[in-house]
Design a protein around this motif. Sequence first.
Motif, mmCIF file in Angstrom:
data_model
loop_
_atom_site.group_PDB
_atom_site.id
_atom_site.type_symbol
_atom_site.label_atom_id
_atom_site.label_comp_id
_atom_site.label_asym_id
_atom_site.label_seq_id
_atom_site.Cartn_x
_atom_site.Cartn_y
_atom_site.Cartn_z
ATOM 1 N N ARG A 1 22.558 -7.837 -90.284
ATOM 2 C CA ARG A 1 23.749 -7.216 -90.744
ATOM 3 C C ARG A 1 24.902 -6.911 -89.949
ATOM 4 O O ARG A 1 26.010 -7.312 -90.296
ATOM 5 N N THR A 2 24.749 -6.611 -88.493
ATOM 6 C CA THR A 2 25.826 -6.568 -87.622
ATOM 7 C C THR A 2 26.320 -7.957 -87.400
ATOM 8 O O THR A 2 27.722 -8.201 -87.471
ATOM 9 N N LEU A 3 25.554 -9.000 -87.420
ATOM 10 C CA LEU A 3 25.924 -10.257 -86.983
ATOM 11 C C LEU A 3 26.872 -10.706 -88.183
ATOM 12 O O LEU A 3 27.751 -11.387 -88.087
ATOM 13 N N LYS A 4 26.165 -10.752 -89.474
ATOM 14 C CA LYS A 4 26.985 -11.012 -90.687
ATOM 15 C C LYS A 4 28.470 -10.331 -90.636
ATOM 16 O O LYS A 4 29.280 -11.113 -91.070
ATOM 17 N N ARG A 5 28.687 -9.327 -90.316
ATOM 18 C CA ARG A 5 30.088 -8.462 -90.015
ATOM 19 C C ARG A 5 30.744 -9.275 -89.101
ATOM 20 O O ARG A 5 32.072 -9.311 -89.302
ATOM 21 N N LEU A 6 30.287 -9.893 -88.241
ATOM 22 C CA LEU A 6 31.149 -10.596 -86.969
ATOM 23 C C LEU A 6 31.306 -11.908 -87.359
ATOM 24 O O LEU A 6 32.403 -12.496 -87.341
ATOM 25 N N LEU B 1 18.136 -12.883 -91.133
ATOM 26 C CA LEU B 1 19.570 -13.514 -91.151
ATOM 27 C C LEU B 1 19.624 -13.880 -92.596
ATOM 28 O O LEU B 1 20.866 -13.799 -92.994
ATOM 29 N N TYR B 2 18.783 -14.613 -93.142
ATOM 30 C CA TYR B 2 19.010 -15.240 -94.580
ATOM 31 C C TYR B 2 18.934 -13.952 -95.452
ATOM 32 O O TYR B 2 19.834 -14.170 -96.489
ATOM 33 N N VAL C 1 23.200 -14.828 -94.133
ATOM 34 C CA VAL C 1 23.725 -15.790 -93.253
ATOM 35 C C VAL C 1 22.670 -17.031 -93.225
ATOM 36 O O VAL C 1 21.466 -16.810 -93.091
ATOM 37 N N SER C 2 23.241 -18.174 -93.487
ATOM 38 C CA SER C 2 22.339 -19.346 -92.875
ATOM 39 C C SER C 2 22.435 -19.885 -91.467
ATOM 40 O O SER C 2 23.409 -20.301 -91.209
ATOM 41 N N PRO C 3 21.550 -19.251 -90.760
ATOM 42 C CA PRO C 3 21.805 -19.760 -89.180
ATOM 43 C C PRO C 3 21.503 -21.019 -88.812
ATOM 44 O O PRO C 3 21.076 -21.836 -89.486
ATOM 45 N N LYS C 4 22.093 -21.433 -87.534
ATOM 46 C CA LYS C 4 22.011 -22.582 -87.018
ATOM 47 C C LYS C 4 20.876 -22.368 -85.868
ATOM 48 O O LYS C 4 20.838 -21.030 -85.113
#
Length: 583
Positions: free
Chosen positions: A289-294, A319-320, A324-327
Amino acid sequence: MGGRISESTIREVRDRADIVEVVSETVPLSRAGASFRGLCPFHREKTPSFFVHPARQAFKCFGCGEGGSVFHFLMKARNLSFADSIEELAERYGVAVRYEGGGVPSRPKDDLYAMLRLAADTYRELLGSPAGKPGREFLRRRGVTPEAEREFGLGWCGTGGELVSALKRKGIDLARGEAAGLLLPSGPGYRDRFRGRVLFPISDARGRICGFGGRAADDAVPKYLNSPESELYRKSSLLYGLFQALPAIRSEGRVLVVEGYMDLIGLWQKGVRGVVATCGTSLTESHARTLKRLSENVVLFYDGDVAGKKAAVRSGGPLYAAGVSPKALFPPKGMDPDDWAKAASPEELARRIAGAVPLMESIERGASRKYDLATISGKLSYVQLMAKYLRWVTDPAERELYAQRVAQTSGLPVETIHRQVGPSGTESLPGGGAPPRINDPRPEESNLLRLLAVDPSLAVAARRDGVGDLLSGEDAREALAILASIAERATGEAEFPLGEDLPDGVRKLLSAELVLADITPDEARRRYPGAVLSLRIRRARLETEELQGKVKGATGEEASLLFDRVVAAKRELERLESERRSR
């Protein structure tokens, strides 16, 4: 303390607070699609009807009707005032509370932060002293430059009790040093926790040190030793290097995630600055959730061995779930990102990072190589494995594209793949996973309010378009007026709709629409004209029915006049319905 808490503080606290994390301390939650679900803490129930939507920063109970923001939850659950809820969350998430009078009060945890800063300064000085030679030699062997040492505040904890002495000189109670995770009891006194280790200070997004990661400079076990969980140090929430990475993340719109401190520093030394690392733990939903906000452009840059690839796959779930759809990017087999950073030129490294592939694509490639697709059993195993991962994907277009790929690889119809995958989201809960679509006596009004809650700027247009006259619910009309006022006050992005002074009815109404909303602000703006048209059609239909009822009891001239009005109302209804059909 100065007066009312400033709006900028409220906004910063709300943006940093993790509503799922806060609510989970009171209510056990399970994922339910884009939301989380649990038993309501505000009334007795056997079937969960309480939902928390992390992206919308709202909660709603569809049983008792309670709902609101993270502040409202604390107010209700802990019997706090609005100001107290803000101050509590500000302390927890490291936000300086400012008041309209200009004051910034001290907080109970400030002494712990000050102590950790003193420890970091002591460790850094020791690294540069004769006693720090083992630490410096280790860092040089690992290729860490003095510039990186300074940037990340690296230090050394000797074996002579230097930190204990430093705390005593400052008159600090050593028991507080234990509470901060710096000291361990030893006989009648205390000793340094991180003796004989290189220290990596771990800070929050504001740069305040919350704990340390210690790396043995020799063959000592364990190789890594982190601070214990404490008031300040929560490894499931903190990301190493975030404070240093924030400017690059914001400018590049991308964040790389690695697993080790040395990986991060190695990349930083090659000019890759938007990098964070987990702190000795797998990537958690709080991290996600932190990464999503970034940024929604998240690249998992893990070790190139089997363990690293498995860790990347595990990280995909949170992440999903966070939207977020990560790479994914992996160095050559047998290397970690630090090794690769040393071996590759900055240009090659930048090119490889830019070419990172979607994690789901990497998973599919691995699955297709894992099984013998020339056999029926191999195809079945491949489809079953991919179905497990495709359930993570909630974006319809992304899901369809991967389903088509799996269908093509397995030689099955895409409809078969969709049936195998089933609905998106995680395991279903009793009574269904998603928030309930309750029987709504005024669905057109709810639909419009859902759009306005997602994008309050639409409320200004709605007021201009006379939508207030089309709303029959008092709370709905008041919600429209409040949202329009919020939008007019906004200086940049639209303000959050669940503010402090909302009437209870409006707060409960808007929280329901936020939790139920599954659209973006752009989509809300696209749907707005149709929602207004539906309201106009509803009013025209009701007016027609009302006039027809009056005609039945009228006579003479009154009946003739009412009949003309019925004809006109029907024509208007037909015109509006024709307009809707042509959209």
